[in-house]
Design an enzyme around this catalytic site. Sequence first.
Site, PDB file in Angstrom:
ATOM      1  N   PHE A   1      34.157  47.913 -27.853  1.00  0.00           N
ATOM      2  CA  PHE A   1      33.410  46.790 -28.443  1.00  0.00           C
ATOM      3  C   PHE A   1      34.191  46.342 -29.677  1.00  0.00           C
ATOM      4  O   PHE A   1      33.678  46.293 -30.803  1.00  0.00           O
ATOM      5  CB  PHE A   1      31.972  47.170 -28.772  1.00  0.00           C
ATOM      6  CG  PHE A   1      31.029  45.996 -28.646  1.00  0.00           C
ATOM      7  CD1 PHE A   1      30.754  45.444 -27.407  1.00  0.00           C
ATOM      8  CD2 PHE A   1      30.432  45.413 -29.764  1.00  0.00           C
ATOM      9  CE1 PHE A   1      29.913  44.346 -27.278  1.00  0.00           C
ATOM     10  CE2 PHE A   1      29.593  44.320 -29.651  1.00  0.00           C
ATOM     11  CZ  PHE A   1      29.329  43.792 -28.406  1.00  0.00           C
TER      12      PHE A   1
ATOM     13  N   GLU B   1      37.625  42.793 -35.473  1.00  0.00           N
ATOM     14  CA  GLU B   1      38.756  42.644 -36.403  1.00  0.00           C
ATOM     15  C   GLU B   1      39.183  43.964 -37.047  1.00  0.00           C
ATOM     16  O   GLU B   1      40.354  44.145 -37.366  1.00  0.00           O
ATOM     17  CB  GLU B   1      38.398  41.654 -37.515  1.00  0.00           C
ATOM     18  CG  GLU B   1      38.840  40.236 -37.252  1.00  0.00           C
ATOM     19  CD  GLU B   1      40.357  40.105 -37.088  1.00  0.00           C
ATOM     20  OE1 GLU B   1      41.101  40.734 -37.856  1.00  0.00           O
ATOM     21  OE2 GLU B   1      40.782  39.388 -36.184  1.00  0.00           O
TER      22      GLU B   1
ATOM     23  N   HIS C   1      39.175  46.985 -35.694  1.00  0.00           N
ATOM     24  CA  HIS C   1      40.056  47.680 -34.748  1.00  0.00           C
ATOM     25  C   HIS C   1      41.405  46.962 -34.640  1.00  0.00           C
ATOM     26  O   HIS C   1      42.451  47.593 -34.533  1.00  0.00           O
ATOM     27  CB  HIS C   1      39.414  47.717 -33.357  1.00  0.00           C
ATOM     28  CG  HIS C   1      38.075  48.388 -33.295  1.00  0.00           C
ATOM     29  ND1 HIS C   1      36.891  47.697 -33.161  1.00  0.00           N
ATOM     30  CD2 HIS C   1      37.730  49.698 -33.355  1.00  0.00           C
ATOM     31  CE1 HIS C   1      35.882  48.546 -33.124  1.00  0.00           C
ATOM     32  NE2 HIS C   1      36.360  49.773 -33.242  1.00  0.00           N
TER      33      HIS C   1
ATOM     34  N   ASP D   1      35.304  54.622 -41.978  1.00  0.00           N
ATOM     35  CA  ASP D   1      34.799  55.953 -41.639  1.00  0.00           C
ATOM     36  C   ASP D   1      35.593  56.984 -42.445  1.00  0.00           C
ATOM     37  O   ASP D   1      36.342  57.794 -41.896  1.00  0.00           O
ATOM     38  CB  ASP D   1      34.938  56.179 -40.139  1.00  0.00           C
ATOM     39  CG  ASP D   1      34.159  55.139 -39.352  1.00  0.00           C
ATOM     40  OD1 ASP D   1      32.936  55.236 -39.297  1.00  0.00           O
ATOM     41  OD2 ASP D   1      34.777  54.185 -38.834  1.00  0.00           O
TER      42      ASP D   1
ATOM     43  N   VAL E   1      38.019  46.398 -42.906  1.00  0.00           N
ATOM     44  CA  VAL E   1      37.995  44.947 -42.721  1.00  0.00           C
ATOM     45  C   VAL E   1      36.536  44.492 -42.845  1.00  0.00           C
ATOM     46  O   VAL E   1      35.626  45.118 -42.283  1.00  0.00           O
ATOM     47  CB  VAL E   1      38.563  44.560 -41.349  1.00  0.00           C
ATOM     48  CG1 VAL E   1      38.460  43.060 -41.115  1.00  0.00           C
ATOM     49  CG2 VAL E   1      40.013  45.008 -41.243  1.00  0.00           C
TER      50      VAL E   1
ATOM     51  N   SER F   1      30.929  47.620 -34.852  1.00  0.00           N
ATOM     52  CA  SER F   1      30.423  47.280 -33.509  1.00  0.00           C
ATOM     53  C   SER F   1      28.901  47.240 -33.515  1.00  0.00           C
ATOM     54  O   SER F   1      28.285  46.569 -32.703  1.00  0.00           O
ATOM     55  CB  SER F   1      30.894  48.316 -32.490  1.00  0.00           C
ATOM     56  OG  SER F   1      32.288  48.479 -32.557  1.00  0.00           O
TER      57      SER F   1
HETATM   58  P1  AMP Z   1      34.975  53.142 -33.576  1.00  0.00           P
HETATM   59  O1  AMP Z   1      35.282  52.298 -32.383  1.00  0.00           O
HETATM   60  O2  AMP Z   1      33.798  52.695 -34.374  1.00  0.00           O
HETATM   61  O3  AMP Z   1      34.983  54.622 -33.261  1.00  0.00           O
HETATM   62  O4  AMP Z   1      36.203  52.941 -34.563  1.00  0.00           O
HETATM   63  C1  AMP Z   1      37.523  53.170 -34.146  1.00  0.00           C
HETATM   64  C2  AMP Z   1      38.423  53.101 -35.335  1.00  0.00           C
HETATM   65  O5  AMP Z   1      38.321  51.797 -35.929  1.00  0.00           O
HETATM   66  C3  AMP Z   1      38.050  54.096 -36.439  1.00  0.00           C
HETATM   67  O6  AMP Z   1      39.240  54.619 -37.011  1.00  0.00           O
HETATM   68  C4  AMP Z   1      37.285  53.251 -37.409  1.00  0.00           C
HETATM   69  O7  AMP Z   1      37.320  53.744 -38.734  1.00  0.00           O
HETATM   70  C5  AMP Z   1      38.034  51.936 -37.300  1.00  0.00           C
HETATM   71  N1  AMP Z   1      37.194  50.838 -37.799  1.00  0.00           N
HETATM   72  C6  AMP Z   1      35.927  50.519 -37.410  1.00  0.00           C
HETATM   73  N2  AMP Z   1      35.449  49.488 -38.149  1.00  0.00           N
HETATM   74  C7  AMP Z   1      36.440  49.164 -39.021  1.00  0.00           C
HETATM   75  C8  AMP Z   1      36.564  48.195 -40.062  1.00  0.00           C
HETATM   76  N3  AMP Z   1      35.589  47.346 -40.341  1.00  0.00           N
HETATM   77  N4  AMP Z   1      37.731  48.152 -40.766  1.00  0.00           N
HETATM   78  C9  AMP Z   1      38.738  49.016 -40.493  1.00  0.00           C
HETATM   79  N5  AMP Z   1      38.677  49.956 -39.513  1.00  0.00           N
HETATM   80  C10 AMP Z   1      37.554  50.031 -38.797  1.00  0.00           C
END
Ligand code: AMP
Length: 284
Positions: free
Chosen positions: A32, A35, A37, A150, A176, A186
């Site tokens: 999902f 920006e 990611h 995170d 971001v 997401s």
């Molecule tokens: P997730 O899909 O939520 O497990 O996130 C995958 C990766 O994307 C993790 O390393 C998150 O920290 C990073 N991520 C999620 N949201 C953001 C964001 N807004 N800015 C920067 N990295 C993000």
Amino acid sequence: MKVIKNAQEIQRFVLEQKAKGHKIGFVPTMGFLHEGHLSLMREAKRTTDINVVSVFVNPAQFGPNEDFETYPRDFEHDKQLVEAAGMDVLFYPSVEEIYSDQDLIQMTVTKRTNVLCGTSRPGHFDGVVTVLTKLFHLVQPSVAYFGMKDAQQVAVVQGLIDTLKFPIRIQRVQTVRESDGLAKSSRNVRLSTDERQEAPVIYQTLQWGRDLMKQEGLSMSEAEKRVREKLEASLKLGKVDYLTILSYPELEPKETSGEKILATAVFYKNVRLIDNIIISHQED
Ligand code: AMP
């Protein structure tokens, strides 16, 4: 771009690439994509030769009352974004490809998890390190990219790498945000219109807290109390789960001349939002 669903196939692919002298970059995600990611993928593209993105909603990191089943998913859209970002491989395994009922090792994180999200999500980081250990063995990256949104995860993953001596460098990527400051996530799609309007106050309050800590030289616990009170007073719809100041990346409540983290989680009706600011004495 290759889409690979099979564990042996991704291992074969990366071994071939490494034999050619290529460095592998790895961006693990739960899909999902947004920006945030994409910013990890851009950083990967800039710094490593061959880049792998995984999309895997990891059941092991969701508690029994959490949103594994309803976590937002849109594989076709994710695929388009990953391809447009110029990634070489999208690894998209099924749950059965990653976990088997024959698995006989249980990983437990023993530090950095009795605070922040670790308190409200028991077992969450055990699930994170378990899946990342499996994924690191499959993808064998030189560099893995993680978002500071995170930040506790980054601290725990750095501990995983140091403990198990993975030859992997973690690259932190800044959070971001939407134009009003809300950290992209997401799960933001679950906010109601009114909640979405209120949510930017979370980051505004963290910024206020950062300035407070810099100007007034308060102790960590005094600063924490004042920032929490300010956030509680600013939220009408949201409810503070935690607001905490700790040393970073150790995540201990001790005064430090190194980095600190000011982190919070806020419950809304259908979603819990997290955000943080890292405070270092060197900056501005
Ligand atoms: P997730 O899909 O939520 O497990 O996130 C995958 C990766 O994307 C993790 O390393 C998150 O920290 C990073 N991520 C999620 N949201 C953001 C964001 N807004 N800015 C920067 N990295 C993000």
